[in-house]
Design a protein around this motif. Structure first.
Motif: not given
Length: 406
Positions: A5-10, A312-318
């Motif tokens: 349930n987390y978005l992860r970025r580096t 993964y970018k779409a995930d961040a926008e729902g």
């Protein structure tokens, strides 16, 4: 909350170090590798791959045989357990696959919130084999660097990070996470209209959307052909110097391609947001691999990278990413539905043999990909709304036909 349930970025940056600090970090990296290898040997011998259990078995030995502090000793046992667990999964997938004990040779060391502290002034404190060191981070001026969106946003939480030594330089890969936003489709009822963005993946244009966004693949193709020619010459030379040059060139090429694909992925997400799309539809990449000749392997790799980035970018926008069969998407007329090999005149041109409609072939493919997902019913037999395909100047629906934008 589960990790899923987390978005992860580096965020990658460089610590600005003194000579003394460099020596301490060098020593810490060496001790870290030793600690991971100690834990790996113990786990391999006992068959233990669980983090907490391996920590119980190896922790005291790591403290006795290395100069690491207690928290870094724990992290090293966890790193070894993760590697051993990966080997175990490989063995389960293929019992004939020969595995060996994981060995740690990379010049890296893991940090968490107990061994590293970020400060508001752009500096960082890092644990070493001796005292903690504090140094500034090499961040872009102003607020333009992408790192600032994680450093300055309280929604992003610092997690495990990695310090890496490469070619005499040090890079700090800062890990961040925040809860995923709710999917747009989960917050709407079944009677809501939902909009799909179709995306075609190609050679001339590496990506084309149903809203008429074209990402040209010309520069990537030209650069890749040049790199392949140089690579062939270097491989024939066969010297150590040629091998080093080949490695450096390959690294630059991979970074350049990934940068280009990042920008294309961002543009696709912008198209979806601008046209209020809840779904992005791609061709199923498995079919692309099966039908593409070996000479197109580079584009297959680039397409896979691009789709991963969009996901993964779409995930961040729902936004949801879905896939459809690519069968006949380049041969079907989106105006009348007539499907024929003869509709595709050239790589770039489409002209329907039945109704005479003409269009760019990649644009036709993008509309057909999106339309195929619209016709699938968007996964719900209970829906009463009218799903629609996003176009440049409006939308098209199965029931109402073309609807111009406001």
């Amino acid at each position: 909350m589960a990790d899923d349930n987390y978005l992860r970025r580096t965020a990658i940056t460089r610590p600005i170090l003194t000579t003394e600090q460099t020596q301490l970090l060098d020593a810490t990296i060496n001790e870290w590798k030793a600690a991971c290898n100690i834990s790996s040997r113990i786990g391999w011998r006992t068959g233990e791959t669980r983090k907490v259990s391996l920590q119980d078995l190896a922790y005291d030995t790591v403290l006795e045989e290395t100069r690491l502090g207690s928290q870094h000793a724990i992290l090293a046992t966890h790193q070894a357990a993760a590697a051993l667990s990966g080997v175990e999964e490989l063995e389960e997938l293929d019992e004939d696959y020969k595995t060996s004990r994981p060995s740690f040779t990379a010049s890296t060391v893991t940090y968490d919130t107990r061994t590293m502290t970020l400060f508001d002034d752009g500096s960082v404190s890092l644990s070493t084999v001796d005292d903690r060191i504090r140094c500034d981070l090499a961040l872009p001026d102003g607020e333009n660097g992408y790192q600032h969106q994680y450093l300055n946003d309280g929604d992003w939480e610092l997690t495990e990070s990695t310090l890496t030594r490469r070619d005499g330089d040090y890079y700090l890969h800062l890990g961040f996470r925040k809860p995923k936003p709710e999917k747009q489709v989960e917050t709407q009822g079944d009677d809501e209209d939902r909009t799909v963005l179709g995306v075609d993946l190609g050679i001339v244009n590496i990506a084309t959307t149903s809203t008429a966004y074209f990402a040209s693949g010309r520069e990537l193709r030209h650069r890749h052909r040049g790199v392949e020619r140089i690579r062939g010459n270097l491989q024939q030379t066969g010297t150590q110097s040629a091998h080093r040059t080949l490695q450096q060139m390959s690294g630059r090429e991979s970074r350049h391609v990934r940068d280009v694909l990042h920008r294309v992925a961002n543009d696709i997400i912008e198209e979806a947001l601008e046209h209020d799309c809840e779904y992005i539809a791609f061709e199923n990449l498995k079919h692309i691999r099966e039908r593409a000749p070996p000479v197109k392997e580079f584009h297959q790799w680039a397409h896979r990278q691009l789709v991963d980035l969009v996901e993964y970018k779409a995930d961040a926008e729902g936004i949801c990413v879905e896939y459809v069969s690519p069968e006949n998407t380049s041969r079907r007329c989106p105006e009348c539905g007539h499907t024929s090999k003869g509709n595709r005149i050239t790589q770039a041109e489409f002209e329907c043999e039945s109704c005479g409609a003409t269009a760019n072939a990649d644009y036709v493919g993008a509309k057909n990909v999106g339309w195929r997902y619209v016709r699938r019913g968007l996964q719900s037999s209970r829906r009463t709304g009218d799903s629609q395909l996003a176009l440049k100047s409006g939308t098209v629906t199965p029931n109402r036909g073309f609807v111009p934008s406001d």
